[in-house]
Design an enzyme around this catalytic site. Structure first.
Site, PDB file in Angstrom:
ATOM      1  N   ASP A 113       0.860  -1.183   0.000  1.00  0.00           N
ATOM      2  CA  ASP A 113       0.000   0.000   0.000  1.00  0.00           C
ATOM      3  C   ASP A 113       0.898   1.236   0.000  1.00  0.00           C
ATOM      4  OD1 ASP A 113       1.041   0.205   2.470  1.00  0.00           O
ATOM      5  OD2 ASP A 113      -0.829  -0.043   3.554  1.00  0.00           O
ATOM      6  N   CYS A 139     -13.947 -28.758   6.379  1.00  0.00           N
ATOM      7  CA  CYS A 139     -12.690 -28.105   5.967  1.00  0.00           C
ATOM      8  C   CYS A 139     -11.542 -29.107   6.013  1.00  0.00           C
ATOM      9  CB  CYS A 139     -12.402 -26.928   6.905  1.00  0.00           C
ATOM     10  SG  CYS A 139     -10.877 -26.050   6.537  1.00  0.00           S
ATOM     11  N   CYS A 175      -7.807 -28.236  10.633  1.00  0.00           N
ATOM     12  CA  CYS A 175      -8.990 -29.092  10.781  1.00  0.00           C
ATOM     13  C   CYS A 175      -8.652 -30.569  10.560  1.00  0.00           C
ATOM     14  CB  CYS A 175     -10.095 -28.649   9.831  1.00  0.00           C
ATOM     15  SG  CYS A 175     -10.737 -27.016  10.236  1.00  0.00           S
TER      16      CYS A 175
HETATM   17 ZN   LIG Z   1      -9.962 -25.625   8.608  1.00  0.00          ZN
END
Ligand SMILES: [Zn+2]
Length: 349
Positions: free
Chosen positions: A60, A294, A299
């Site tokens: 930026d 997921c 996960c």
């Molecule tokens: Zn996940």
């Protein structure tokens, strides 16, 4: 685009970001200018080399952080004089200086130096602020074109230009930023004048500054049709998962936000069934993965009970694992959308 303010997407190693499929990350000009300094990064070969990130990067302009972090700002036509939030030292950012810093950092995409109009702002104030942004856009573009050969990796023909489909030597690109507060006619004027200047891409800035979400949507809908579709169209600083889906369907190509990583460090997870505060007591003995749908590294391996325990004990791994999941959720959401849009469904503008 995951946000890597200090040259790091907080708590997540670069190799993991690659595995998650991140194609581009952000660096922050204001912060990297103050620490460790753009000259030092240039001497070490530029930001890609310094942080060991071979994929695309965007910096930026520093304008937003000068606006939001620094003390004692003094705005003149020349630029902004401000005091560092770290040690109170005095600095000046002008369009020319911001371009010099961004060329030294060497990201693939640089942003024109703008003034982010605060919300709320009167029409008079927004118009005054826009005057600076437009003046500075022209000066940014001119200085950038004259000095972009000074990029630390200039002449490295092994790099392909990420903005071109052909194999032409790599070069940096510069995007203009549309401002104008919440006033559609100022936004229109800003967009039209920037398109005349012919930037490599266009961003809509000054959103997500505290305005109601309906205003954010209206401004995006107003401005997008004015920006060329054969160049990237980038909305800065958004958003929550449902917002990025909505804006991508409207035709936005790029977005960046600290939400997935910042929320993760506070224990807030975005999942296929909605938001989850992993610190809640109900997860204390829950053996399930955070998101049953997921396949991310978090996960695939860890339980809600363990993630809650890490947050309860203040272990840094908690922030890392939560961030990995949230980034995976954002990146797979966008990957799914790209497939959907490629098949011709959903684009409205
Ligand atoms: Zn996940």
């Amino acid at each position: 685009m995951p946000v890597g303010t200090q040259g790091t997407v907080k708590a997540v190693p670069q190799g993991t970001l690659e595995d998650l499929g991140a194609q581009i990350i952000l660096g922050n000009t204001y912060h990297l200018y103050l620490r460790p300094g753009h000259d030092l990064i240039a001497r070490l070969g530029g930001l890609h080399q310094f942080i060991s990130w071979p994929r695309a990067m965007l910096t930026d302009s520093g304008g937003f952080q000068v606006f939001s972090l620094s003390k004692l700002r003094k705005l003149t036509e020349e630029g902004v004089r401000f005091r560092s939030h770290l040690d109170g030292s005095s600095h000046m950012f002008s369009p020319e200086h911001s371009m010099d810093v961004q060329i030294a950092l060497g990201a693939d995409i640089c942003m024109a130096f703008d003034e982010c109009t605060e919300y709320p702002a009167t029409e008079e104030r927004a118009a005054e602020s826009l005057k600076y942004t437009m003046l500075w856009a022209a000066r940014s573009l001119q200085h950038f074109r004259e000095n972009q050969h000074k990029v630390p990796w200039h002449g490295d023909v092994t790099l392909a230009n990420p903005m071109n489909s052909d194999e032409s030597p790599a070069s940096q690109s510069l995007f203009g930023i549309v401002q104008g507060g919440m006033y559609p006619h100022l936004r229109r004027e800003s967009a039209e004048r920037l398109v005349e200047m012919d930037f490599d891409g266009y961003a809509i800035g000054g959103l997500s500054v505290g305005e109601p979400r309906e205003f954010t949507r209206q401004i995006i809908a107003e401005v997008l049709p004015l920006l060329p579709t054969d160049k990237p169209r980038y909305v800065m600083g958004v958003g929550f998962p449902d917002e990025i889906v909505e804006y991508a369907r409207m035709g936005v190509d790029m977005m960046d936000c600290v939400i997935p990583t910042r929320a993760a460090r506070h224990g807030l997870l975005f999942t296929s069934t909605g938001r989850m505060n992993i610190k809640n007591k109900q997860f204390a003995d829950d053996p399930n993965p955070p998101d049953l749908n997921c396949q991310c590294p978090t996960c695939s391996r860890y339980s809600r009970a363990y993630l809650r325990h890490l947050m309860q004990t203040g272990e840094p791994l908690g922030g890392t694992l939560n961030s990995i999941h949230n980034l995976a959720f954002y990146l797979t959401t966008m990957a799914r959308l790209r497939t959907e849009l490629d098949s011709g469904i959903g684009r409205v503008l």
